[in-house]
Design a protein around this motif. Structure first.
Motif, mmCIF file in Angstrom:
data_model
loop_
_atom_site.group_PDB
_atom_site.id
_atom_site.type_symbol
_atom_site.label_atom_id
_atom_site.label_comp_id
_atom_site.label_asym_id
_atom_site.label_seq_id
_atom_site.Cartn_x
_atom_site.Cartn_y
_atom_site.Cartn_z
ATOM 1 N N VAL A 63 31.848 30.214 21.224
ATOM 2 C CA VAL A 63 31.340 30.980 19.983
ATOM 3 C C VAL A 63 31.248 29.881 18.605
ATOM 4 N N LYS A 64 31.861 28.833 18.902
ATOM 5 C CA LYS A 64 32.090 27.993 17.720
ATOM 6 C C LYS A 64 30.538 27.557 16.978
ATOM 7 N N GLY A 65 30.598 27.565 15.880
ATOM 8 C CA GLY A 65 29.330 27.258 15.102
ATOM 9 C C GLY A 65 28.561 28.862 14.979
ATOM 10 N N ARG A 66 28.811 29.792 15.668
ATOM 11 C CA ARG A 66 28.244 31.061 15.510
ATOM 12 C C ARG A 66 29.198 32.130 14.926
ATOM 13 N N PHE A 67 30.323 32.305 15.282
ATOM 14 C CA PHE A 67 31.222 33.173 14.902
ATOM 15 C C PHE A 67 32.199 32.664 13.702
ATOM 16 N N THR A 68 32.576 33.425 12.704
ATOM 17 C CA THR A 68 33.538 33.115 11.999
ATOM 18 C C THR A 68 34.679 34.118 11.614
ATOM 19 N N ILE A 69 35.960 33.531 11.769
ATOM 20 C CA ILE A 69 37.028 34.714 11.509
ATOM 21 C C ILE A 69 37.742 34.220 10.364
ATOM 22 N N SER A 70 38.022 35.511 9.645
ATOM 23 C CA SER A 70 38.584 35.322 8.296
ATOM 24 C C SER A 70 39.580 36.604 8.084
ATOM 25 N N ARG A 71 40.402 36.537 6.836
ATOM 26 C CA ARG A 71 41.393 37.430 6.465
ATOM 27 C C ARG A 71 41.136 37.744 5.117
ATOM 28 N N ASP A 72 41.504 38.876 4.830
ATOM 29 C CA ASP A 72 41.920 39.169 3.531
ATOM 30 C C ASP A 72 43.161 39.856 3.462
ATOM 31 N N ASN A 73 44.195 39.026 2.994
ATOM 32 C CA ASN A 73 45.600 39.551 3.115
ATOM 33 C C ASN A 73 45.771 40.561 1.848
ATOM 34 N N ALA A 74 44.834 40.777 1.105
ATOM 35 C CA ALA A 74 45.312 41.808 -0.049
ATOM 36 C C ALA A 74 44.763 43.432 0.439
ATOM 37 N N ASN A 83 27.257 35.657 14.315
ATOM 38 C CA ASN A 83 25.979 35.408 14.138
ATOM 39 C C ASN A 83 25.295 34.851 15.439
ATOM 40 N N SER A 84 23.836 34.742 15.495
ATOM 41 C CA SER A 84 23.348 34.281 16.710
ATOM 42 C C SER A 84 23.817 34.783 17.681
ATOM 43 N N LEU A 85 23.812 36.378 18.057
ATOM 44 C CA LEU A 85 24.394 36.784 19.072
ATOM 45 C C LEU A 85 23.629 36.681 20.232
ATOM 46 N N LYS A 86 24.343 36.315 21.527
ATOM 47 C CA LYS A 86 23.571 36.370 22.770
ATOM 48 C C LYS A 86 24.199 37.257 23.791
ATOM 49 N N PRO A 87 23.155 37.782 24.704
ATOM 50 C CA PRO A 87 23.729 38.625 25.745
ATOM 51 C C PRO A 87 24.873 38.412 26.202
ATOM 52 N N GLU A 88 25.409 37.222 26.505
ATOM 53 C CA GLU A 88 26.594 37.040 27.021
ATOM 54 C C GLU A 88 27.879 37.339 26.139
ATOM 55 N N ASP A 89 27.653 37.702 24.902
ATOM 56 C CA ASP A 89 28.743 37.941 23.863
ATOM 57 C C ASP A 89 28.828 39.492 24.085
ATOM 58 N N THR A 90 28.065 40.156 24.995
ATOM 59 C CA THR A 90 28.380 41.481 25.194
ATOM 60 C C THR A 90 29.842 41.856 25.770
ATOM 61 N N ALA A 91 30.537 42.502 25.226
ATOM 62 C CA ALA A 91 31.983 42.885 25.714
ATOM 63 C C ALA A 91 32.560 43.934 24.816
ATOM 64 N N LEU A 92 33.998 44.233 25.166
ATOM 65 C CA LEU A 92 34.873 44.897 24.300
ATOM 66 C C LEU A 92 35.662 43.948 23.554
ATOM 67 N N TYR A 93 35.542 44.150 22.322
ATOM 68 C CA TYR A 93 36.292 43.077 21.455
ATOM 69 C C TYR A 93 37.646 43.804 20.897
ATOM 70 N N TYR A 94 38.726 43.128 20.924
ATOM 71 C CA TYR A 94 39.911 43.444 20.627
ATOM 72 C C TYR A 94 40.674 42.546 19.758
ATOM 73 N N CYS A 95 41.351 43.161 18.566
ATOM 74 C CA CYS A 95 41.974 42.305 17.813
ATOM 75 C C CYS A 95 43.498 42.493 18.162
#
Length: 125
Positions: A63-74, A83-95
């Motif tokens: 996912v490097k170069g396509r996904f960006t993780i960030s946080r808002d502590n407030a 971004n630039s999602l691909k079929p292989e990104d299909t999944a259940l996403y957990y935090c």
């Protein structure tokens, strides 16, 4: 700690989505936060993580170069801009989160104590 993931959906190849993970119950700013995903028939895999200071982020090679993780502590919220999602990104996403994570274990699901429910991302070809 309670985590609530949201933002999943159905998009076409090349599309974008932004996932959110709202946290409550502990001091969010001290937590290391991460995203994992699990596709049907596959094991849960690391996607991205961000440490408490918000300056250090780590990504899976896929996912490097396509996904960006960030946080808002407030807002006690973490995000995953996809971004630039691909079929292989299909999944259940957990935090996930933990307040005693060390760098060497950031990609290991077993290192995280707290998990949210998944949000489904489907990318059609």
């Amino acid at each position: 700690v309670q985590l609530q993931a949201s933002g999943g959906g159905l998009v076409h190849t090349g599309g974008t989505l932004r996932l959110s993970c709202a946290a409550s119950g502990r001091t969010f700013s001290y937590m290391t936060m991460a995203w994992f995903r699990q596709a049907p028939g596959k094991e849960r895999e690391f996607v991205a993580a961000i440490f408490r200071g918000s300056t250090n982020a780590y990504y899976a090679e896929a996912v490097k170069g396509r996904f960006t993780i960030s946080r808002d502590n407030a807002k006690n919220t973490m995000y995953l801009q996809m971004n630039s999602l691909k079929p292989e990104d299909t999944a259940l996403y957990y935090c996930a989160s933990d307040n005693n994570l060390i760098l060497s274990t950031v990609r290991s699901a077993s290192a995280y104590d707290y998990w949210g429910q998944g949000t489904l991302v489907t990318v059609s070809s």
